[in-house]
Design a protein around this motif. Sequence first.
Motif, PDB file in Angstrom:
ATOM      1  N   VAL A  81       0.869  -1.355   0.165  1.00  0.00           N
ATOM      2  CA  VAL A  81       0.008   0.191  -0.101  1.00  0.00           C
ATOM      3  C   VAL A  81       0.981   1.368  -0.054  1.00  0.00           C
ATOM      4  N   VAL A  82       0.693   2.064  -0.862  1.00  0.00           N
ATOM      5  CA  VAL A  82       1.337   3.468  -0.813  1.00  0.00           C
ATOM      6  C   VAL A  82       0.853   4.079   0.431  1.00  0.00           C
ATOM      7  N   ARG A  83       1.600   4.426   1.381  1.00  0.00           N
ATOM      8  CA  ARG A  83       1.129   5.195   2.531  1.00  0.00           C
ATOM      9  C   ARG A  83       1.802   6.719   2.422  1.00  0.00           C
ATOM     10  N   HIS A  84       1.516   7.690   3.053  1.00  0.00           N
ATOM     11  CA  HIS A  84       1.988   8.791   3.281  1.00  0.00           C
ATOM     12  C   HIS A  84       2.130   9.469   4.797  1.00  0.00           C
ATOM     13  N   PRO A  85       3.125   8.738   5.329  1.00  0.00           N
ATOM     14  CA  PRO A  85       3.546   8.941   6.529  1.00  0.00           C
ATOM     15  C   PRO A  85       3.989  10.312   7.068  1.00  0.00           C
ATOM     16  N   ASP A  86       3.610  10.860   8.222  1.00  0.00           N
ATOM     17  CA  ASP A  86       3.917  12.085   8.539  1.00  0.00           C
ATOM     18  C   ASP A  86       5.483  12.139   9.131  1.00  0.00           C
ATOM     19  N   SER A  87       5.964  13.195   9.267  1.00  0.00           N
ATOM     20  CA  SER A  87       7.518  13.354   9.407  1.00  0.00           C
ATOM     21  C   SER A  87       8.070  12.641  10.682  1.00  0.00           C
ATOM     22  N   ALA A  88       6.963  12.368  11.446  1.00  0.00           N
ATOM     23  CA  ALA A  88       7.447  11.658  12.891  1.00  0.00           C
ATOM     24  C   ALA A  88       7.688  10.175  12.637  1.00  0.00           C
ATOM     25  N   GLU A  89       6.807   9.746  11.738  1.00  0.00           N
ATOM     26  CA  GLU A  89       6.962   8.112  11.470  1.00  0.00           C
ATOM     27  C   GLU A  89       8.431   7.738  10.916  1.00  0.00           C
ATOM     28  N   GLU A  90       8.812   6.633  11.470  1.00  0.00           N
ATOM     29  CA  GLU A  90      10.082   6.258  10.991  1.00  0.00           C
ATOM     30  C   GLU A  90      10.030   5.172   9.908  1.00  0.00           C
ATOM     31  N   HIS A  91       8.722   4.672   9.633  1.00  0.00           N
ATOM     32  CA  HIS A  91       8.674   3.752   8.508  1.00  0.00           C
ATOM     33  C   HIS A  91       7.383   4.011   7.860  1.00  0.00           C
ATOM     34  N   GLY A  92       7.284   3.280   6.666  1.00  0.00           N
ATOM     35  CA  GLY A  92       6.361   3.255   5.700  1.00  0.00           C
ATOM     36  C   GLY A  92       6.444   4.260   4.504  1.00  0.00           C
ATOM     37  N   ARG A  93       7.622   4.367   4.072  1.00  0.00           N
ATOM     38  CA  ARG A  93       7.772   5.337   2.855  1.00  0.00           C
ATOM     39  C   ARG A  93       8.255   4.403   1.666  1.00  0.00           C
ATOM     40  N   GLY A  94       8.455   3.229   1.905  1.00  0.00           N
ATOM     41  CA  GLY A  94       9.192   2.411   0.751  1.00  0.00           C
ATOM     42  C   GLY A  94       8.176   2.354  -0.547  1.00  0.00           C
ATOM     43  N   VAL A  95       7.025   2.143  -0.149  1.00  0.00           N
ATOM     44  CA  VAL A  95       6.289   1.922  -1.624  1.00  0.00           C
ATOM     45  C   VAL A  95       5.994   3.383  -2.230  1.00  0.00           C
ATOM     46  N   LEU A  96       5.850   4.256  -1.266  1.00  0.00           N
ATOM     47  CA  LEU A  96       5.975   5.865  -1.585  1.00  0.00           C
ATOM     48  C   LEU A  96       7.108   6.124  -2.736  1.00  0.00           C
ATOM     49  N   LEU A  97       8.221   5.688  -2.145  1.00  0.00           N
ATOM     50  CA  LEU A  97       9.322   6.044  -3.060  1.00  0.00           C
ATOM     51  C   LEU A  97       9.293   5.282  -4.218  1.00  0.00           C
ATOM     52  N   ILE A  98       9.061   4.198  -4.350  1.00  0.00           N
ATOM     53  CA  ILE A  98       8.727   3.205  -5.631  1.00  0.00           C
ATOM     54  C   ILE A  98       7.875   3.908  -6.701  1.00  0.00           C
ATOM     55  N   ASP A  99       6.410   4.545  -5.852  1.00  0.00           N
ATOM     56  CA  ASP A  99       5.524   5.264  -6.712  1.00  0.00           C
ATOM     57  C   ASP A  99       6.066   6.468  -7.308  1.00  0.00           C
ATOM     58  N   GLU A 100       7.061   6.990  -6.716  1.00  0.00           N
ATOM     59  CA  GLU A 100       7.506   8.448  -6.934  1.00  0.00           C
ATOM     60  C   GLU A 100       8.446   8.298  -8.314  1.00  0.00           C
ATOM     61  N   LEU A 101       9.522   7.407  -7.868  1.00  0.00           N
ATOM     62  CA  LEU A 101      10.921   7.142  -8.593  1.00  0.00           C
ATOM     63  C   LEU A 101      10.855   6.348  -9.724  1.00  0.00           C
ATOM     64  N   ALA A 102       9.879   5.093  -9.750  1.00  0.00           N
ATOM     65  CA  ALA A 102      10.137   4.213 -10.957  1.00  0.00           C
ATOM     66  C   ALA A 102       8.993   4.719 -11.924  1.00  0.00           C
ATOM     67  N   SER A 103       9.355   4.319 -13.257  1.00  0.00           N
ATOM     68  CA  SER A 103       8.534   4.590 -14.371  1.00  0.00           C
ATOM     69  C   SER A 103       7.259   4.211 -14.261  1.00  0.00           C
ATOM     70  N   ALA A 104       7.085   2.779 -13.878  1.00  0.00           N
ATOM     71  CA  ALA A 104       5.630   2.272 -13.460  1.00  0.00           C
ATOM     72  C   ALA A 104       6.040   1.230 -12.493  1.00  0.00           C
ATOM     73  N   TRP A 105       5.058   0.692 -11.704  1.00  0.00           N
ATOM     74  CA  TRP A 105       5.057  -0.283 -11.000  1.00  0.00           C
ATOM     75  C   TRP A 105       3.741  -1.013 -10.604  1.00  0.00           C
ATOM     76  N   GLY A 106       3.791  -2.156 -10.041  1.00  0.00           N
ATOM     77  CA  GLY A 106       2.607  -2.816  -9.925  1.00  0.00           C
ATOM     78  C   GLY A 106       2.602  -4.098  -9.390  1.00  0.00           C
ATOM     79  N   VAL A 107       1.687  -4.982  -9.040  1.00  0.00           N
ATOM     80  CA  VAL A 107       1.564  -6.430  -8.294  1.00  0.00           C
ATOM     81  C   VAL A 107       0.963  -7.159  -9.097  1.00  0.00           C
ATOM     82  N   GLU A 108       1.321  -8.296  -9.089  1.00  0.00           N
ATOM     83  CA  GLU A 108       0.663  -9.597  -9.994  1.00  0.00           C
ATOM     84  C   GLU A 108       0.500 -10.479  -8.869  1.00  0.00           C
ATOM     85  N   SER A 109      -0.782 -10.662  -8.534  1.00  0.00           N
ATOM     86  CA  SER A 109      -1.347 -11.577  -7.348  1.00  0.00           C
ATOM     87  C   SER A 109      -1.216 -13.104  -8.239  1.00  0.00           C
TER      88      SER A 109
END
Length: 135
Positions: A81-109
């Motif tokens: 899940v793409v999360r938008h953590p506030d500045s006090a949170e230590e975790h939760g930015r990984g998928v957001l980074l992928i969403d912002e920096l990759a040309s495309a991304w997704g999941v195949e179930s």
Amino acid sequence: MESVETQLPSSMSSPQLARAFLRSTLETWKLDGFGEVTELLATELVANVVTHVGSPMTLRIQRNSSTMRVELQDPSTALPVVRHPDSAEEHGRGVLLIDELASAWGVESRTDGKTVWFEIDVSTATEEVHGPETS
């Protein structure tokens, strides 16, 4: 399309193993100019599996003339899940980074888990990093 893959354990050393695998592959393919962003995004995916799934995983990298695709396959069916953590949170930015920096991304179930992937446009990589090829 060229493709290579490696198996990674679910351990604290897995992100480092993933970075070394990617670095070697990208250097071989003369795409090492994309190493930093590719390693960062793949590290986020691997760390998520280590933290939230706790099972071995398969890291795969594919390329064609214009795109590089990195895939991470794991046995969990839980979707990222793409999360938008506030500045006090230590975790939760990984998928957001992928969403912002990759040309495309997704999941195949799949019935036995999922594959999370991202793509990076590499159409100009070889010339930008290594100069024009001469024949």
